[in-house]
Design an enzyme around this catalytic site. Sequence first.
Site, mmCIF file in Angstrom:
data_model
loop_
_atom_site.group_PDB
_atom_site.id
_atom_site.type_symbol
_atom_site.label_atom_id
_atom_site.label_comp_id
_atom_site.label_asym_id
_atom_site.label_seq_id
_atom_site.Cartn_x
_atom_site.Cartn_y
_atom_site.Cartn_z
ATOM 1 N N ASN A 19 -0.990 54.647 36.833
ATOM 2 C CA ASN A 19 -2.059 55.287 36.077
ATOM 3 C C ASN A 19 -3.380 54.530 36.204
ATOM 4 O O ASN A 19 -3.408 53.355 36.527
ATOM 5 C CB ASN A 19 -1.655 55.388 34.609
ATOM 6 C CG ASN A 19 -1.307 54.038 34.029
ATOM 7 O OD1 ASN A 19 -0.301 53.455 34.399
ATOM 8 N ND2 ASN A 19 -2.130 53.521 33.143
ATOM 9 N N ASP A 61 -1.074 57.520 30.131
ATOM 10 C CA ASP A 61 -0.346 56.371 30.684
ATOM 11 C C ASP A 61 1.011 56.774 31.257
ATOM 12 O O ASP A 61 2.004 56.092 31.067
ATOM 13 C CB ASP A 61 -0.180 55.271 29.617
ATOM 14 C CG ASP A 61 0.324 53.964 30.213
ATOM 15 O OD1 ASP A 61 0.004 53.673 31.377
ATOM 16 O OD2 ASP A 61 1.055 53.245 29.520
#
Length: 169
Positions: A19, A61
Amino acid sequence: WGWYAFDPDTNLFYYGSGNPAPWNETMRPGDNKWTMTIWGRDIDTGNAKFGYQKTPHDEWDYAGVNVMMLSEQQDKEGKMRKLLTHPDRNGIVYSLDRTNGDLVSADKIDDTVNWVKKVDLKTGLPERDPEYGTRMDHKARDICPSAMGYHNQGHDSYDPERKSLWLPL
């Protein structure tokens, strides 16, 4: 970090990138290429043959580094294809043609996944539900999956005899 796969027939290795940062999505405009991407790279040169970004501008995330399962299966039209299947932390199970990176399918693991309404198979882009976005001017609640992900780095497998995908959830 994460899981890798290699196909000697295509001479490609496959992996996912994580991410973007910082986690506060308002501080990083754009799609944040090439985060959250499934990569197919030539094992000899390291050159990318393809990259498919699953969650552009990841706000949650989800870090798309789970297992890359390789199989040969029929697609919905009955054509045999060399596939890469990736159950992502974002709650979507992706299948790509592993020779060229074309998106074959992108399905929610179940109906509780709500950050996305669907993935457009023509563009490969997720159609987000703005109710579950994390922008600073909005208080989102009950986002599914959470930051831990729907399916977090489990050891998955494909059974070619049963034509079944096995995911520990």
